[in-house]
Design a protein around this motif. Sequence first.
Motif, short mmCIF file in Angstrom:
data_model
loop_
_atom_site.label_atom_id
_atom_site.label_comp_id
_atom_site.label_asym_id
_atom_site.label_seq_id
_atom_site.Cartn_x
_atom_site.Cartn_y
_atom_site.Cartn_z
N ALA A 214 0.83 -1.20 0.00
CA ALA A 214 0.00 0.00 0.00
C ALA A 214 0.87 1.25 0.00
N ARG A 215 0.31 2.32 -0.54
CA ARG A 215 0.97 3.62 -0.50
C ARG A 215 0.05 4.57 0.27
N PRO A 216 0.60 5.29 1.27
CA PRO A 216 -0.25 6.21 2.03
C PRO A 216 -0.82 7.31 1.14
N ASN A 217 -2.13 7.47 1.14
CA ASN A 217 -2.78 8.46 0.30
C ASN A 217 -2.82 9.80 1.04
N ASP A 218 -1.75 10.58 0.88
CA ASP A 218 -1.67 11.89 1.52
C ASP A 218 -1.89 13.02 0.52
N ASP A 219 -2.49 12.68 -0.63
CA ASP A 219 -2.67 13.67 -1.69
C ASP A 219 -3.48 14.88 -1.22
N ILE A 220 -4.62 14.61 -0.54
CA ILE A 220 -5.46 15.72 -0.09
C ILE A 220 -4.71 16.60 0.90
N ALA A 221 -3.99 15.97 1.82
CA ALA A 221 -3.22 16.74 2.81
C ALA A 221 -2.17 17.61 2.13
N ARG A 222 -1.49 17.05 1.15
CA ARG A 222 -0.45 17.81 0.45
C ARG A 222 -1.05 18.97 -0.32
N GLU A 223 -2.20 18.71 -0.97
CA GLU A 223 -2.87 19.79 -1.71
C GLU A 223 -3.35 20.91 -0.79
N CYS A 224 -3.60 20.57 0.47
CA CYS A 224 -4.05 21.58 1.44
C CYS A 224 -2.88 22.30 2.11
N GLY A 225 -1.67 21.94 1.72
CA GLY A 225 -0.50 22.61 2.27
C GLY A 225 0.02 22.02 3.55
N LEU A 226 -0.46 20.83 3.93
CA LEU A 226 0.04 20.20 5.15
C LEU A 226 1.38 19.52 4.88
N ALA A 227 2.20 19.43 5.91
CA ALA A 227 3.49 18.76 5.78
C ALA A 227 3.28 17.27 5.55
N THR A 228 3.90 16.74 4.51
CA THR A 228 3.83 15.32 4.21
C THR A 228 5.23 14.80 3.89
N ALA A 229 5.43 13.53 4.17
CA ALA A 229 6.69 12.87 3.84
C ALA A 229 6.41 11.38 3.71
N GLY A 230 5.70 11.01 2.64
CA GLY A 230 5.24 9.64 2.54
C GLY A 230 4.22 9.36 3.61
N GLY A 231 3.33 10.30 3.85
CA GLY A 231 2.35 10.24 4.93
C GLY A 231 2.22 11.61 5.56
N VAL A 232 1.13 11.86 6.28
CA VAL A 232 0.91 13.15 6.92
C VAL A 232 1.75 13.24 8.19
N VAL A 233 2.59 14.24 8.30
CA VAL A 233 3.48 14.38 9.45
C VAL A 233 2.70 14.96 10.62
N VAL A 234 2.69 14.22 11.75
CA VAL A 234 1.93 14.65 12.92
C VAL A 234 2.83 14.66 14.16
N ASP A 235 2.30 15.27 15.24
CA ASP A 235 3.02 15.28 16.51
C ASP A 235 2.50 14.17 17.41
N GLN A 236 2.87 14.22 18.70
CA GLN A 236 2.49 13.14 19.61
C GLN A 236 1.01 13.16 19.96
N ASP A 237 0.30 14.22 19.59
CA ASP A 237 -1.14 14.26 19.78
C ASP A 237 -1.88 13.87 18.51
N SER A 238 -1.13 13.44 17.50
CA SER A 238 -1.68 13.08 16.18
C SER A 238 -2.18 14.30 15.41
N ARG A 239 -1.74 15.48 15.79
CA ARG A 239 -2.07 16.71 15.06
C ARG A 239 -1.08 16.92 13.92
N SER A 240 -1.58 17.47 12.84
CA SER A 240 -0.67 17.88 11.77
C SER A 240 0.31 18.89 12.33
N VAL A 241 1.59 18.74 11.99
CA VAL A 241 2.59 19.70 12.47
C VAL A 241 2.44 21.04 11.77
#
Length: 243
Positions: free
Chosen positions: A77-104
């Motif tokens: 499988a490949r992580p589908n982070d397309d929507i997150a990337r298009e929204c300007g969220l940090a991605t690196a083969g997946g949505v990058v989050v902190d220890q609270d699971s929040r987008s960084v």
Amino acid sequence: MDHFSGGRSERETRLLARVACDVLSDFFQRYHQNRGVRFELGCSVIGFEGAGGHITSVRLADGRIVECDTAVVGIGARPNDDIARECGLATAGGVVVDQDSRSVTDPAVFAIGDVARRPVPIYGRVFRLESVPNALEQAKQAASAITGRTRPPDECPWQWSDQYELKLQIAGYPFDADGVLLRGDPATEKFTVFHMKGDLVQSVEAVNSPAEFMIGKQLILGRKPVSVAKLIDQNIPMKSVAA
């Protein structure tokens, strides 16, 4: 991994190459072969052949044709982070989050499960985990953050697989391991492989060994040094090893 009737085709040169050590690969290969499964390792499937709307064979990259009446294809499988990337969220083969699971990038956005690239504090690393326990842990983190509650304690990552009468349970990851210890004998179908960094347990691979798995998880999470001599001695209960 591609499956065909009576056997299994694997692109890697050994089974479970991405998730388990050589000891487990050899053990599970022998176990399945003794039950009639044939393996084709180090090869790839390039196509299927059929007639009348039904599959009749699988074509391998080396030109061989394997006859079959059913084929199950598992290609990962490949992580589908397309929507997150298009929204300007940090991605690196997946949505990058902190220890609270929040987008960084945006604290109003949460990502959990296979698509999240999350911190794993016990290893000091950030990576994706593909397992049900990980998704459940992150769900607790996100729910606590959303409701303003204290973040739940970190958990040790783990996963499992049931094969025939065997239960394989894996805890942790062998990052920076400098040694491998075997507790038990694979011939008995009850054994555990410990991946060590000095006297710290980094990862546990347990076959039909629930005590070793459960206490191994505690040792990984607690970063508690253990006696190597006691760890490999089956006459010493795991509770005593961890005491």
